[in-house]
Design a protein around this motif. Structure first.
Motif, PDB file in Angstrom:
ATOM      1  N   ALA A  32       0.807  -1.214   0.000  1.00  0.00           N
ATOM      2  CA  ALA A  32       0.000   0.000   0.000  1.00  0.00           C
ATOM      3  C   ALA A  32       0.840   1.264   0.000  1.00  0.00           C
ATOM      4  CB  ALA A  32      -0.938  -0.003   1.210  1.00  0.00           C
ATOM      5  N   TYR A  33       2.052   1.205   0.549  1.00  0.00           N
ATOM      6  CA  TYR A  33       2.853   2.411   0.741  1.00  0.00           C
ATOM      7  C   TYR A  33       4.159   2.417  -0.040  1.00  0.00           C
ATOM      8  CZ  TYR A  33      -0.361   2.541   4.693  1.00  0.00           C
ATOM      9  OH  TYR A  33      -1.501   2.521   5.470  1.00  0.00           O
ATOM     10  N   ALA A  45       0.394 -15.736  -1.436  1.00  0.00           N
ATOM     11  CA  ALA A  45      -0.810 -15.717  -0.605  1.00  0.00           C
ATOM     12  C   ALA A  45      -0.878 -14.354   0.065  1.00  0.00           C
ATOM     13  CB  ALA A  45      -0.763 -16.832   0.439  1.00  0.00           C
ATOM     14  N   ASP A  46      -2.035 -13.713  -0.027  1.00  0.00           N
ATOM     15  CA  ASP A  46      -2.220 -12.339   0.463  1.00  0.00           C
ATOM     16  C   ASP A  46      -3.475 -12.321   1.339  1.00  0.00           C
ATOM     17  OD1 ASP A  46      -2.959  -9.683   0.817  1.00  0.00           O
ATOM     18  OD2 ASP A  46      -2.544  -9.098  -1.241  1.00  0.00           O
ATOM     19  N   TYR A  47      -3.309 -11.901   2.597  1.00  0.00           N
ATOM     20  CA  TYR A  47      -4.455 -11.833   3.504  1.00  0.00           C
ATOM     21  C   TYR A  47      -4.704 -10.387   3.916  1.00  0.00           C
ATOM     22  CZ  TYR A  47      -7.823 -12.993   7.111  1.00  0.00           C
ATOM     23  OH  TYR A  47      -8.971 -13.093   7.849  1.00  0.00           O
ATOM     24  N   ASN A  48      -5.932  -9.941   3.707  1.00  0.00           N
ATOM     25  CA  ASN A  48      -6.357  -8.596   4.099  1.00  0.00           C
ATOM     26  C   ASN A  48      -6.963  -8.658   5.495  1.00  0.00           C
ATOM     27  OD1 ASN A  48      -8.948  -6.573   4.121  1.00  0.00           O
ATOM     28  ND2 ASN A  48      -7.181  -5.646   3.119  1.00  0.00           N
ATOM     29  N   LEU A  49      -6.384  -7.896   6.423  1.00  0.00           N
ATOM     30  CA  LEU A  49      -6.769  -7.970   7.832  1.00  0.00           C
ATOM     31  C   LEU A  49      -7.363  -6.638   8.278  1.00  0.00           C
ATOM     32  CD1 LEU A  49      -6.613  -9.720  10.441  1.00  0.00           C
ATOM     33  CD2 LEU A  49      -4.400  -8.634  10.887  1.00  0.00           C
ATOM     34  N   GLN A  50      -8.518  -6.708   8.907  1.00  0.00           N
ATOM     35  CA  GLN A  50      -9.145  -5.530   9.502  1.00  0.00           C
ATOM     36  C   GLN A  50      -8.878  -5.538  11.005  1.00  0.00           C
ATOM     37  OE1 GLN A  50     -10.623  -3.034   7.835  1.00  0.00           O
ATOM     38  NE2 GLN A  50     -10.254  -4.065   5.875  1.00  0.00           N
ATOM     39  N   THR A  51      -8.211  -4.503  11.497  1.00  0.00           N
ATOM     40  CA  THR A  51      -7.858  -4.416  12.905  1.00  0.00           C
ATOM     41  C   THR A  51      -8.448  -3.151  13.517  1.00  0.00           C
ATOM     42  OG1 THR A  51      -5.844  -3.084  12.669  1.00  0.00           O
ATOM     43  CG2 THR A  51      -5.658  -5.465  12.233  1.00  0.00           C
ATOM     44  N   PRO A  52      -8.418  -3.010  14.846  1.00  0.00           N
ATOM     45  CA  PRO A  52      -8.875  -1.759  15.465  1.00  0.00           C
ATOM     46  C   PRO A  52      -8.084  -0.541  14.996  1.00  0.00           C
ATOM     47  CG  PRO A  52      -8.718  -3.500  17.106  1.00  0.00           C
ATOM     48  CD  PRO A  52      -8.121  -4.040  15.851  1.00  0.00           C
ATOM     49  N   TRP A  53      -6.822  -0.748  14.553  1.00  0.00           N
ATOM     50  CA  TRP A  53      -6.014   0.373  14.065  1.00  0.00           C
ATOM     51  C   TRP A  53      -6.404   0.771  12.645  1.00  0.00           C
ATOM     52  CZ3 TRP A  53      -2.122  -3.720  15.409  1.00  0.00           C
ATOM     53  CH2 TRP A  53      -1.846  -3.730  16.783  1.00  0.00           C
ATOM     54  N   GLU A  60      -6.731  -0.998   8.293  1.00  0.00           N
ATOM     55  CA  GLU A  60      -6.554  -2.108   7.355  1.00  0.00           C
ATOM     56  C   GLU A  60      -5.085  -2.496   7.229  1.00  0.00           C
ATOM     57  OE1 GLU A  60      -7.886  -3.255   2.770  1.00  0.00           O
ATOM     58  OE2 GLU A  60      -7.882  -1.165   3.442  1.00  0.00           O
ATOM     59  N   GLY A  61      -4.852  -3.792   7.067  1.00  0.00           N
ATOM     60  CA  GLY A  61      -3.504  -4.290   6.829  1.00  0.00           C
ATOM     61  C   GLY A  61      -3.505  -5.382   5.790  1.00  0.00           C
ATOM     62  N   ASN A  62      -2.374  -5.565   5.146  1.00  0.00           N
ATOM     63  CA  ASN A  62      -2.209  -6.626   4.151  1.00  0.00           C
ATOM     64  C   ASN A  62      -0.917  -7.377   4.452  1.00  0.00           C
ATOM     65  OD1 ASN A  62      -4.410  -6.061   1.958  1.00  0.00           O
ATOM     66  ND2 ASN A  62      -3.504  -4.062   2.405  1.00  0.00           N
ATOM     67  N   TYR A  63      -1.006  -8.712   4.470  1.00  0.00           N
ATOM     68  CA  TYR A  63       0.115  -9.566   4.846  1.00  0.00           C
ATOM     69  C   TYR A  63       0.309 -10.620   3.765  1.00  0.00           C
ATOM     70  CZ  TYR A  63      -0.359  -7.164   9.258  1.00  0.00           C
ATOM     71  OH  TYR A  63      -0.421  -6.180  10.216  1.00  0.00           O
ATOM     72  N   LEU A 111       8.459 -11.644   1.858  1.00  0.00           N
ATOM     73  CA  LEU A 111       7.357 -11.253   2.715  1.00  0.00           C
ATOM     74  C   LEU A 111       7.112  -9.765   2.511  1.00  0.00           C
ATOM     75  CD1 LEU A 111       8.504 -13.010   6.028  1.00  0.00           C
ATOM     76  CD2 LEU A 111       7.046 -13.969   4.225  1.00  0.00           C
ATOM     77  N   SER A 112       5.837  -9.376   2.437  1.00  0.00           N
ATOM     78  CA  SER A 112       5.495  -7.968   2.239  1.00  0.00           C
ATOM     79  C   SER A 112       4.286  -7.629   3.100  1.00  0.00           C
ATOM     80  CB  SER A 112       5.190  -7.692   0.763  1.00  0.00           C
ATOM     81  OG  SER A 112       4.814  -6.349   0.565  1.00  0.00           O
ATOM     82  N   PHE A 113       4.436  -6.611   3.951  1.00  0.00           N
ATOM     83  CA  PHE A 113       3.367  -6.229   4.878  1.00  0.00           C
ATOM     84  C   PHE A 113       3.122  -4.727   4.795  1.00  0.00           C
ATOM     85  CE2 PHE A 113       6.055  -9.402   7.328  1.00  0.00           C
ATOM     86  CZ  PHE A 113       5.348 -10.518   6.882  1.00  0.00           C
TER      87      PHE A 113
END
Length: 394
Positions: free
Chosen positions: A154-155, A217-225, A227-230, A281-283
């Motif tokens: 994303a960045y 493999a790419d997982y989109n994670l929704q956290t209290p902070w 959005e994240g992608n791992y 690995l890309s986060f």
């Protein structure tokens, strides 16, 4: 120096006149057909120590990318992208191992991969099989760019709107080819995306044709902070790359070995070929509405002659909403690359930029890079690159 400065002024003038003149417009022919255009111009100046004073100076480049989308149905898409450019910026004269601007410049859009094809970057057809709202598979074939499907971030993923140095666009150890014949299969299941790609590439730097593949493999994670992608990715090639020269340590210590005699090493045997393979690995993760962070880690085997065996990069993104400029942002990145089976011992790279968005179309970026290459012979090249980049997307 005078001629370099003149080239820089000319490149920026052409870009700014084109960007502000309003000659280019996005055009939606109908609901199925649309045409997009990216027009960029950048000037870069470098001050280098250890690489020769003659390499100090300024250069510019103006890349242009028209794109055509045709969607005959909701499940089918045809896509064509062209690339044109005037100038190569600092890339051909930079003494650094990393390119100061990882864009498709004049040398990159001609005779692509030794195929005797110029300016046509992508041309593919994709069909999507939708099983439910959260389960679909897309199959793509044609002339493709793997960076569109894997190793995203994303960045740190766009050389036109984010970082310019290649260390922060894609992982250096992903050795992603581009713009050649291949296919992609992307399966999206809720927040999980599985991607597989294969390509045949006309030729590498050694002049050899090779096959390339990548899975991710790419997982989109929704956290209290936020959005994240791992992501985790594995890539490889066929045996088409030169093996290291005899006499070189295939696993060099980052600390220089004074006993190592590179002058006595034999030249690489052009008939001795190896394959490339790497794990990456890309986060990226949001931390509230203002701050985002990214991290990339990459390792590759050293059976073939490679510049780097490990690649570690990370940094932060700060959104302009924090100081009343909603569409502006600041990016800061650091990369450490550990030398591979070649003569490089290590590279350090730092980059920071401020992107000023005038509107939804036009943005101006001020960018500063510092790089330091240390060689196993003890030689050191370091210096600064100062850039000004203008980009319009229609």
């Amino acid at each position: 120096m005078h001629s370099n400065a003149q080239q820089l002024r000319s490149a920026l003038a052409i870009a700014l006149i084109s960007l502000c003149g309003g000659a280019a417009r996005a055009y939606d022919v109908n609901e199925q057909l649309s045409i997009n255009l990216l027009l960029a111009g950048a000037g870069q100046c470098q001050e280098v120590t250890g690489g020769g004073d003659e390499q100090n100076g300024c250069r510019g480049a103006v890349p242009v990318r028209p794109e055509i989308f045709f969607n005959p149905t909701k499940q089918d898409q045809f896509f064509v992208k062209f690339g044109f450019a005037a100038g190569n910026g600092l890339n051909p004269v930079s003494p650094f191992a990393l390119s100061p601007w990882a864009a498709d410049l004049e040398a990159d859009v001609r005779n692509i991969n030794g195929r005797d094809r110029s300016y046509l970057l992508e041309a593919w057809y994709a069909h999507t099989f939708r099983f439910s709202d959260t389960n679909e598979v897309q199959v793509t074939g044609g002339i493709i760019d793997p960076a569109f499907y894997v190793n995203e971030n994303a960045y740190a993923n766009d050389e036109y709107t984010q970082f310019m140095n290649e260390a922060f666009v894609n992982s250096r150890n992903a050795f992603l080819p581009a713009y050649d014949v291949g296919g992609a299969l992307v399966w999206k299941i809720d927040r999980l995306t599985l991607s597989g790609l294969g390509m045949n590439v006309g030729e590498n730097d050694d002049g050899n044709n090779f096959n390339w593949f990548g899975v991710e493999a790419d997982y989109n994670l929704q956290t209290p902070w936020g959005e994240g992608n791992y992501r985790v990715m594995y890539v490889g090639t066929s045996r088409a790359f030169l093996a290291p020269a005899a006499g070189l340590d295939p696993e060099p210590n980052p600390d220089l070995d004074p006993a190592l005699d590179l002058d006595s090493a034999e030249e690489p045997d052009p008939t001795d070929k190896e394959h490339l393979s790497g794990l990456l690995l890309s986060f990226d993760q949001e931390f509230g509405k203002i701050v985002g962070a990214f991290l990339r880690l990459g390792w590759q085997r050293e059976d073939a002659l490679v510049d780097y065996q490990a690649d570690y990069s990370g940094g932060f993104d700060f959104k302009g909403a924090g100081w009343g400029r909603e569409n502006d942002n600041i990016g800061i990145g650091y990369a450490y690359l550990e030398g591979g089976s070649g003569e490089l011992a290590r590279t350090n790279a730092v980059e920071g930029y401020y992107r000023l968005a005038f509107n939804d179309t036009l943005a101006l970026t001020a960018d500063v890079q510092y790089m330091k290459d240390k060689y196993r012979t003890g030689d050191v090249i370091d210096g600064w690159v100062f850039s000004l980049r203008a980009v319009a997307e229609f």
